[in-house]
Design an enzyme around this catalytic site. Structure first.
Site, PDB file in Angstrom:
ATOM      1  N   ASN A  75      29.088  16.690  17.243  1.00 16.25           N
ATOM      2  CA  ASN A  75      28.615  15.148  17.361  1.00 16.25           C
ATOM      3  C   ASN A  75      28.435  14.824  18.624  1.00 16.25           C
ATOM      4  O   ASN A  75      28.633  13.595  18.971  1.00 16.25           O
ATOM      5  CB  ASN A  75      29.831  14.395  16.879  1.00 16.25           C
ATOM      6  CG  ASN A  75      29.368  12.925  16.423  1.00 16.25           C
ATOM      7  OD1 ASN A  75      28.126  12.878  15.857  1.00 16.25           O
ATOM      8  ND2 ASN A  75      30.206  12.186  16.319  1.00 16.25           N
ATOM      9  N   ASP A  78      37.128  29.777  15.873  1.00 20.65           N
ATOM     10  CA  ASP A  78      35.696  30.249  16.336  1.00 20.65           C
ATOM     11  C   ASP A  78      35.948  31.670  17.274  1.00 20.65           C
ATOM     12  O   ASP A  78      36.718  31.538  18.168  1.00 20.65           O
ATOM     13  CB  ASP A  78      34.932  29.204  17.006  1.00 20.65           C
ATOM     14  CG  ASP A  78      33.439  29.535  17.378  1.00 20.65           C
ATOM     15  OD1 ASP A  78      33.148  30.842  17.158  1.00 20.65           O
ATOM     16  OD2 ASP A  78      32.714  28.823  17.854  1.00 20.65           O
ATOM     17  N   GLU A 118      25.735   9.595  10.485  1.00 22.46           N
ATOM     18  CA  GLU A 118      24.909   9.045  11.527  1.00 22.46           C
ATOM     19  C   GLU A 118      24.548   7.816  11.135  1.00 22.46           C
ATOM     20  O   GLU A 118      24.234   7.337  10.117  1.00 22.46           O
ATOM     21  CB  GLU A 118      23.672  10.025  11.971  1.00 22.46           C
ATOM     22  CG  GLU A 118      24.220  11.528  12.189  1.00 22.46           C
ATOM     23  CD  GLU A 118      24.758  11.552  13.692  1.00 22.46           C
ATOM     24  OE1 GLU A 118      25.040  10.271  14.190  1.00 22.46           O
ATOM     25  OE2 GLU A 118      25.076  12.581  14.028  1.00 22.46           O
ATOM     26  N   CYS A 137      27.205  35.141  17.116  1.00 23.38           N
ATOM     27  CA  CYS A 137      27.873  34.456  16.413  1.00 23.38           C
ATOM     28  C   CYS A 137      28.391  34.779  14.855  1.00 23.38           C
ATOM     29  O   CYS A 137      29.156  34.626  14.426  1.00 23.38           O
ATOM     30  CB  CYS A 137      27.669  32.927  16.484  1.00 23.38           C
ATOM     31  SG  CYS A 137      26.264  32.501  15.578  1.00 23.38           S
ATOM     32  N   HIS A 181      24.923  27.595  15.039  1.00 26.11           N
ATOM     33  CA  HIS A 181      26.241  28.423  15.410  1.00 26.11           C
ATOM     34  C   HIS A 181      27.156  28.438  14.200  1.00 26.11           C
ATOM     35  O   HIS A 181      27.248  27.547  13.204  1.00 26.11           O
ATOM     36  CB  HIS A 181      26.955  27.658  16.453  1.00 26.11           C
ATOM     37  CG  HIS A 181      27.970  28.265  16.942  1.00 26.11           C
ATOM     38  ND1 HIS A 181      28.029  29.686  17.419  1.00 26.11           N
ATOM     39  CD2 HIS A 181      29.456  27.895  17.199  1.00 26.11           C
ATOM     40  CE1 HIS A 181      29.241  29.932  17.604  1.00 26.11           C
ATOM     41  NE2 HIS A 181      30.178  28.906  17.680  1.00 26.11           N
ATOM     42  N   ASP A 197      26.401  13.579  21.938  1.00 20.62           N
ATOM     43  CA  ASP A 197      25.154  12.811  22.358  1.00 20.62           C
ATOM     44  C   ASP A 197      24.183  13.628  23.472  1.00 20.62           C
ATOM     45  O   ASP A 197      24.948  14.325  24.282  1.00 20.62           O
ATOM     46  CB  ASP A 197      25.280  11.558  23.007  1.00 20.62           C
ATOM     47  CG  ASP A 197      25.779  10.459  21.989  1.00 20.62           C
ATOM     48  OD1 ASP A 197      25.712  10.679  20.828  1.00 20.62           O
ATOM     49  OD2 ASP A 197      26.361   9.439  22.333  1.00 20.62           O
ATOM     50  N   GLU A 214      30.896   6.272  12.697  1.00 21.04           N
ATOM     51  CA  GLU A 214      30.478   7.407  13.606  1.00 21.04           C
ATOM     52  C   GLU A 214      30.413   6.848  15.135  1.00 21.04           C
ATOM     53  O   GLU A 214      31.064   7.514  16.066  1.00 21.04           O
ATOM     54  CB  GLU A 214      29.147   7.846  13.113  1.00 21.04           C
ATOM     55  CG  GLU A 214      28.863   9.221  13.928  1.00 21.04           C
ATOM     56  CD  GLU A 214      28.145   8.857  15.107  1.00 21.04           C
ATOM     57  OE1 GLU A 214      28.080   9.990  15.994  1.00 21.04           O
ATOM     58  OE2 GLU A 214      27.367   8.063  15.435  1.00 21.04           O
TER      59      GLU A 214
END
Length: 771
Positions: free
Chosen positions: A449, A409, A499, A323, A382, A451, A504
């Protein structure tokens, strides 16, 4: 119909309808005599062009392009759109405005049939004076001065001009008596212009322009969130063939029609695809294994120039990349073209394969991760890019325009519109959970972000049990190099709200609703809370040392005794979190009296992990636990990395001053951190003034010994400089280091004829001074 059209249209309309073949590529060894001046008809009295002075030094200085190799070797005129450049034309006789007419014919060099309608063929007649050169979206030309046989003209490309190679023909006509055409022999490269307020890539902040357009060396953060590691990367956008390769890529691999090469949104989307080899045989071939035979290991590259030069020479994908290599090359191409760009690292970055905005980890009854079912992954880090531009295609949203930084990216992870690419995704849209905005905002949102959910999988006919939901696992310490400082700048708050804040969670719920996935089955098994588990890792372990994995187990009950059972796992993994090799497993059973805390410790020795360690020294530590006579399960996973040593640089015998154009000895050193000797060591050194990477072989470094190499270094200019080094050996890979330093001017270079210090932007050549 105007007089001009009657007199001139046949010349360039004929060229449009019957185009000449593209000119041969420029060869510095070929004669650079003026191009052909051909009489189309009539008398030899027609004004003839003898030569054209492209005013290379003045134009390059004014357009911030003097540092390109093609500018230094006078192989091309390199200008930025939206600002005028100067031409000085020498004729075979005096120019007479009353009887002579002149027009400039600009055409895109690689367009088979350039067209005025597509903006790839343009005829300009210069008017008297330079006070007004037309609207920002129009080509313009004006006569600045006329002295006998010499005409000085200013030409302004529009701010929407295609960014590509142009050719220039100058047509002259004696009214009523024929015409001539002269082809300027050098190519003209027109670039994006972040200095021009009307350009879509305009960047107002001067310091940021220095960093994101002109700096040719940067830092890329790697490692893991608990062990950040900066690596230096030579962007090298001004090096030989880099600009030529970048411009050519847009039309060949990128397949952008010439008319659309001025749109930075379209260019950015093409760059994210063409830098990787998937779909289009682009610049770099990715390889996330540990077998790099037939190519160069990703950890051994020190910069982009060598990669782009090899691709330019061979037109074959360069082996191999991961990357940060993809990101480094994309930053180089972007800065070469004139689009401000920076390199971004996200620690604990999610790769969400199902667009669910969650990373799902499946555990079997024996507390082993099920690789077949677990398609999502979390990378230690990354690396991608941000490119600066306006986004008129997105309009104005609830939180304002989407102009500014756009995530792009080039690492091939998931297909977007049937090609492996990501972006440009407006960072503002990502922050506010607008996952349906083009391009690929949902994928970037998951990276920063998502979960993380741990599931107990008991078979295809059994329901899943949610062991744990971690809302804090993804998207740590999003980092980039600080502006004009060799420090880390944390930009996490540009991608998401802090967070544990209400904002958020609200934006996460908004994103989940847009994802069209059913999450009603997701629940937490947190009704039992008498026993708490937490892993503890010391995060500054040097490679070669032993380390411990510690699990803290606490019984918060005031009355009950609990029995906790489970196991600790240490696996060596790639930095992408895959390819696990088991290093050590240890089961445990702990009796917990009320209101007590116990520690479970697993010692991992160098001998146990060394043979299984990947080049980036990454581990995955996990703990799986049960509490007897309860329904409670606990599973946790964390990343861990052992620290490698740094290469040290020293100037002379005790760090003597570094002076432009004065040779100095440089010593590079590396201490062996391992309890075993190192064999077949190799230093690779790059820096300003070093045309090809220097390589120094070290046959053996004993335990406790130091590898050292010395070389003569000639600093090319006064100002800021950075030397960077890589070291590899049979037993130790991916070691690097850098030294940032100031190059002092020679005393004789301090004063210019006007008595003032000469200053410009970041990069300097030879005797230019940074005060």
């Amino acid at each position: 119909m105007s007089t001009w059209y009657r007199n001139y249209a046949p010349v360039w309309i004929q060229r449009w309808l019957h185009p000449a073949p593209p000119p041969r590529p420029f060869n510095p060894f070929r004669s650079t005599r003026p191009g052909p001046d051909l009489a189309n008809a009539g008398s030899s009295a027609v004004l003839g062009v003898q030569r054209v002075d492209l005013c290379l030094q003045d134009n390059h200085d004014e357009h911030h392009t003097s540092h390109f190799a093609a500018a230094s070797f006078k192989e091309a005129l390199i200008v930025r759109r939206g600002e005028p450049f100067r031409l000085r034309i020498h004729f075979n006789r005096d120019y007479s405005p009353s009887k002579d007419a002149i027009s400039f014919i600009f055409s895109v060099a690689d367009d088979v049939k350039p067209s005025p309608g597509h903006g790839t063929l343009m005829a300009l007649v210069p008017h008297d004076g330079i006070d007004y050169l037309g609207d920002a979206l129009e080509w313009g030309a004006g006569i600045e001065a006329h002295e006998g046989q010499t005409l000085t003209v200013l030409v302004k490309p529009p701010v929407s001009c295609p960014v590509t190679e142009w050719r220039l023909d100058i047509d002259t006509k004696l009214l009523g008596d024929g015409s001539r055409s002269y082809q300027v022999p050098l190519p003209i490269y027109v670039l994006f212009n972040p200095w021009c307020p009307d350009d879509q890539v305009y960047l107002a902040n001067r310091e940021q322009r220095k960093e994101y357009v002109m700096h040719d060396t940067t830092l890329i953060w790697r490692g893991s969130y608990n062990r950040l590691r900066p690596s230096v990367w030579k962007i090298g956008q001004f090096e030989r063939d880099v600009l030529e390769c970048s411009l050519k890529l847009l039309g060949t691999v990128g397949r952008i029609p010439p008319a659309y090469r001025g749109d930075p949104v379209r260019v950015a989307r093409a760059l994210s695809a063409l830098v990787n080899s998937v779909d289009d045989d682009g610049v770099l071939l990715g390889n996330w294994s540990e077998d790099f035979s037939g190519g160069t290991a990703p950890t051994k590259w020190t910069g982009s120039a060598e990669i782009l030069q090899e691709f330019h020479r061979t037109q074959r994908s360069v082996k191999f990349a991961q990357c940060w290599n993809f990101s480094g090359v994309l930053a180089t191409i972007s800065r070469a073209l004139g689009i401000p760009s920076r390199i971004i690292t996200c620690y604990s970055s999610a790769h969400d394969t199902q667009a669910s905005l969650t990373v799902d980890v499946f555990i079997d009854a024996n507390n082993k991760k099920l690789d077949a079912e677990t398609t999502d992954s979390i990378w230690n880090y990354h690396v991608w890019n941000e490119l600066w531009m306006q986004r008129p295609d997105l309009g104005i949203g609830q939180y304002g325009p989407y102009d500014g930084w756009q995530a792009v990216d080039a690492t091939p992870q998931e297909a977007s519109d049937n090609m492996y690419r990501v972006g440009p995704a407006a960072v503002l849209a990502v922050k506010h959970g607008e996952i349906l905005r083009p391009f690929d905002c949902g994928f970037v949102y998951s990276e920063v972000n998502a979960d993380k959910l741990y599931w107990r999988y008991n078979g295809p006919s059994q329901p899943l049990k949610l062991l744990r939901k971690d809302t804090l696992a993804i998207g740590h310490l999003i980092s980039t190099k600080a502006v004009l400082k060799w420090e880390r700048e944390d930009i996490t708050d540009t991608y998401k709200y802090a967070e544990r804040t209400e904002e958020e969670r609200n934006f996460m719920l908004k994103a989940l609703k847009q994802s069209r996935h059913a999450f009603s089955r997701y629940y937490l098994n947190d009704s039992f809370n008498e026993v708490e588990f937490s892993m503890e890792l010391k995060d500054d372990i040097k490679i070669g040392e032993n380390f411990s994995v510690v699990l803290k187990v606490s019984n918060k009950s005031e009355e009950r005794v609990h029995l906790a059972t489970g196991q600790l796992n240490c696996d060596a993994v790639l930095y992408t979190g895959v390819g696990a090799q088991e290093v050590k497993v240890m089961g445990f059973e702990v009796d917990l009296k009320p209101q007590t805390t116990e520690y479970v410790r697993m010692e991992v020795t160098f001998d146990e992990y060394f043979e299984k360690l990947s080049s980036q020294a990454s581990f995955q530590i996990s703990a799986a636990c049960k509490v007897r006579d309860t329904d409670y399960d606990y599973y946790a996973q964390d990343d861990f990395r052992v620290r490698k040593p740094d290469i040290k640089f020293q100037f002379g015998n005790g760090d003597v001053p570094v002076v432009a154009q004065q040779e100095v000895d440089v010593i590079v050193r590396l201490e062996n951190p391992l309890p075993i000797p190192l064999h077949k060591g190799l230093f690779t050194i790059e820096g300003p003034g070093i045309s090809q990477p220097l390589k120094f072989k070290i046959s053996e470094i004993p335990v406790g010994g130091t590898a050292a190499a010395t070389f003569k270094y000639l600093p090319p200019y006064a100002g800021r400089g950075t030397l960077l080094g890589k070291f590899v050996a049979k037993e130790l890979d991916d070691v690097d280091g850098y030294r940032h330093y100031e190059i002092e001017p020679r005393p004789e270079d301090l004063l210019q004829p006007n008595g003032n210090l000469r200053s410009s932007n970041i990069i300097r050549r030879r005797t230019d001074i940074i005060p």
